[in-house]
Design a protein around this motif. Structure first.
Motif, PDB file in Angstrom:
ATOM      1  N   ASN A   1       0.824  -1.203   0.000  1.00  0.00           N
ATOM      2  CA  ASN A   1       0.000   0.000   0.000  1.00  0.00           C
ATOM      3  C   ASN A   1       0.863   1.260   0.000  1.00  0.00           C
ATOM      4  O   ASN A   1       0.436   2.323  -0.457  1.00  0.00           O
TER       5      ASN A   1
ATOM      6  N   ALA B   1       1.142   1.751  -3.664  1.00  0.00           N
ATOM      7  CA  ALA B   1      -0.130   1.877  -4.385  1.00  0.00           C
ATOM      8  C   ALA B   1      -1.266   2.047  -3.387  1.00  0.00           C
ATOM      9  O   ALA B   1      -1.860   1.061  -2.944  1.00  0.00           O
TER      10      ALA B   1
ATOM     11  N   GLU C   1      -4.159   2.726  -3.707  1.00  0.00           N
ATOM     12  CA  GLU C   1      -5.464   2.243  -4.149  1.00  0.00           C
ATOM     13  C   GLU C   1      -5.694   0.777  -3.776  1.00  0.00           C
ATOM     14  O   GLU C   1      -6.811   0.263  -3.913  1.00  0.00           O
TER      15      GLU C   1
END
Lengths: 565, 191
Positions: free
Chosen positions: A116, A119, A121
């Motif tokens: 995370n 990224a 998302e």
């Protein structure tokens, strides 16, 4: 008959454990290369991370290698060791599959939270808490749940070792425990005893805290629970390497184990002394009486005894093997060892490097001299010699020998395999040597840019060499280690994907009996109940009063709110 | 039966030489690296000036493991001489238009002859050399002066050493020059 033909279910279990472990090794190793280059400033501008993401990389490197790779490899290796040495299948293979799935789910959860950081998302939240996950740094709850599932999964797998042993004992009431099974059981007695600490930390404190059910935790208490587990976990890594050095390496050298009783004594000493030592990681922590730190120090130095016994026994076994192969002379017998055999060279070189790690470990353990290197890059320099080489390189050697036995496929890319252990040792020597020297100069660990704010190397005082030269040496060493890892993975993938029957499969999985067998030792050595009870008493002596002191002012006080990272 | 990773058919002459080379390099490089470190530690421990790490190399390719102890703010640059030159301030200013090393030295002529102090070349941790020409006036016996100087450093570099020259005005109109090399300790960098 090869292992896969005799125990196909168990061979499949070992394959899956090794497979997941190697995936973790590949990703964690890549993170290690990025980390080495970013931190040292070499090719930093070409790397796809910024300083904040360095800590994502660092967390991924530590968790995937020190916790995931190790646990999967150990659990799989021990399935082979128990099955082979008891010469019977596991009593409850579904239990082992359950533990394996728990570990996979836990690893996946933890990995998602770590990634995370790259990224956002991805599901859940971030977990840039490094592999020690000290509060008040706070990760997403999924990270802690994942860590708990990994530990619990290993417990479930371990339970079947004991159940299989119990079934064997019912059929063999008067026999001595086969050495490999004895080593597995001793290791897991220590593992159950010590990992209870991190289980309490995660389940009772960190998960409720990260979920918002409690507002604060006591950082000293949680650190203490972590290090109650955090040093014995080192022996959870090393004892499987010891198992390989004691039982496989002498055979590969062409000889036999020198002394089975001495090996049992060593493992008993580790059961007793591995756990009551964690305070030596907390010498600079306030709130722990000096006397208990001193006890931890003396226990740690006592642990040198089984390590030195191991050095003696394994070297004596190698010498015996070399002389069986025609070696002679005081030193000349070393030339008769099969250095071209990658399984042998990987394990033997790992043992040599571990000796160096033992010496730097003595510096870590000394209460006074620890302050010189505490929280410096010396510390990762040390544990890259132990878990990063003694364990990792030994397991690579084990894989060269064992993967053909659990896949039924001939080892591929054998020249690459022969080169790989030597490249690893050269890379590790370069990197670890510079890390140790940097630590003596005060170079900090866990820092994206240690030469921050443009001050360059000015704040540091190297005794030998210069900071810029050490940085370069670390970058070169880390790169060589990654090259070596790539070679290893190429051999493994090539072997795994090769067609069965391609080439001659010449496997000899037998382990010769020791020169001095178990009959030469007292039966009390096999009584793990006695050693477990004594180990619990030692833990109570070492930890009882300090923990009481921490809990006396409230379980959660003095507390700290979380700082999500 | 042979072991799974051993294949005698592969053990031809080229492979034997490969293994010999690997063993030689695999053991040789660690021995050279660790041996060099050991020798360096012994030299520092046995033949250093006894001040431990502070007396050893500060850093940088041009620094050496011997020489005078490093100085910082408040230290006397001429501790070994009869004169006093106290480093009052030493700071690297990291500005967007360049890095400047500014220092102030309080000089007192505690000798028995007129005296002058000249600040010379600064060498950075990375080995760059920056010349300087600051000097006190001729100080009579017992007189004091404050000497300030600024050096434009290459960006990102900090001072390692500086040469200073003491000038004694001897009877009869001559000068006697004494050259000193000052080694700096940690000089703070400010933005």
């Amino acid at each position: 008959m090869t292992f896969i033909d005799k125990f196909p279910t168990e061979a499949k279990l070992v394959r899956w454990h090794f497979g997941v472990g190697f995936v973790a090794l590949a990703i964690g190793g890549l993170f290690g290369l990025v980390q080495a280059l970013y931190r040292t400033g070499h090719l930093r501008s070409l790397l796809p991370i910024n300083a904040a993401q360095y800590y994502t990389v660092l967390t991924g490197h530590g968790v995937l290698l020190a916790l995931v790779f190790t646990t999967f490899l150990i659990c799989g290796f021990f399935v082979w060791a128990v099955t082979r040495s008891l010469d019977r299948p596991l009593s409850h293979p579904r239990l082992v599959w359950t533990g394996f799935i728990s570990m996979v789910v836990g690893t996946t959860l933890a990995a998602i939270t770590i990634l995370n950081g790259f990224a956002p998302e991805l599901p859940f939240g971030s977990a840039n808490v490094l592999y020690t996950f000290y509060p008040p740094l706070q990760a997403h709850p999924a990270f802690y749940v994942g860590a708990a599932l990994l530990i619990v999964g290993s417990w479930i797998v371990g339970a079947d070792y004991f159940l299989t042993y119990r079934a064997w004992r019912a059929d063999n009431p008067d026999k001595r425990i086969p050495l490999q099974t004895f080593m597995v059981l001793a290791t897991f007695v220590m593992w159950y005893l010590s990992s209870a600490g991190v289980a309490v930390e995660v389940v009772a404190f960190l998960i409720p805290w990260s979920m918002g059910w409690i507002s604060q935790v006591d950082p000293l208490l949680t650190r203490t629970l972590f290090w109650y587990f955090g040093h014995p976990v080192v022996y959870f890594w090393l004892l499987p390497a010891y198992l390989a050095w004691y039982t496989i390496l002498p055979k590969l050298a062409g000889g036999k184990l020198f002394s089975d009783p001495l090996a049992r004594v060593v493992f008993v000493l580790f059961v007793l002394l591995s756990t009551p030592v964690g305070f030596h990681h907390q010498y600079t922590d306030p709130g722990i009486a000096e006397g208990f730190k001193f006890i931890a120090m003396t226990n740690t130095f006592m642990l040198l005894l089984p390590s030195l016994l191991t050095a003696f026994t394994v070297v004596a076994s190698l010498e015996h093997g070399a002389r069986q192969r025609g070696g002679s002379g005081y030193i000349g017998w070393l030339r008769a060892l099969p250095w071209g055999k990658p399984s042998f060279s990987a394990m033997a070189l790992a043992g040599l490097v571990f000796a160096a790690g033992g010496f730097s470990g003595m510096i870590n353990a000394g209460m006074n001299i620890n302050y010189l290197i505490h929280n410096t890059i010396w510390v990762p320099g040390h544990f890259h010699l132990t878990v990063g080489t003694a364990f990792a390189l030994t397991m690579m050697g084990v894989a060269y020998w064992l993967v053909p036995q659990i896949t039924g496929k001939r080892l591929q890319h054998r020249t690459l395999a022969a080169i790989q252990p030597f490249v690893w040792v050269i890379g590790m020597t370069l990197m670890s040597n510079a890390m140790h020297r940097g630590g003596l100069a005060g170079l900090p660990r866990r820092t994206a840019k240690p030469l921050f704010r443009g001050e360059g190397a000015a704040p540091f005082d190297p005794v030998v060499g210069t900071i810029s030269e050490m940085q370069l040496q670390i970058a070169i060493g880390g790169t060589l280690l990654f090259v070596s890892l790539a070679l290893f993975l190429a051999v493994m993938v090539g072997t795994w994907l090769s067609r069965p029957g391609m080439g001659r499969l010449s496997v000899n999985g037998s382990i010769p009996s020791a020169l001095s067998g178990p009959a030469d030792s007292p039966r009390i050595l096999d009584n793990l109940k006695v050693w477990t009870a004594i180990a619990v008493v030692l833990v109570i002596i070492a930890y009882g009063l300090p923990l009481y002191g921490m809990l006396a002012d409230g379980v959660l006080a003095p507390g700290s709110p979380g700082f999500p990272v | 039966m042979a072991d799974s990773d051993t294949d005698n058919t592969d053990d031809g002459v080229p492979r034997r030489w490969l293994i010999r080379a690997l063993v030689g390099i695999g053991f040789g490089i660690p021995v050279v690296i660790e041996g060099g470190t050991l020798v360096g530690l012994l030299k520092s421990g046995l033949f250093g000036d006894g001040d431990g790490d502070d007396a050893a190399t500060i850093t940088g390719p041009t620094a050496t493991t011997s020489g005078p102890p490093p100085v910082g703010t408040g230290d006397d640059l001429l501790a070994a001489s009869a004169r006093s030159a106290t480093l009052s301030d030493a700071t690297v200013h990291a500005a967007t238009d360049g890095w400047r090393f500014a220092l102030t030295v309080a000089v007192e002529n505690t000798g028995d002859r007129p005296y002058e102090l000249r600040l010379g070349t600064v060498t950075t941790q990375n080995g760059s050399r920056v010349d300087g020409t600051a000097a006190t006036d001729r100080l009579g016996v017992g007189e004091s002066a404050t000497l300030s100087a600024t050096y434009a450093l290459p960006d990102g570099e900090t001072p390692a050493t500086m040469t200073i020259v003491g000038v004694d005005y001897v009877d009869g109109g001559g000068e006697r020059l004494t050259r000193h090399t000052v080694r700096f300790g940690n000089v703070p960098v400010k933005r």
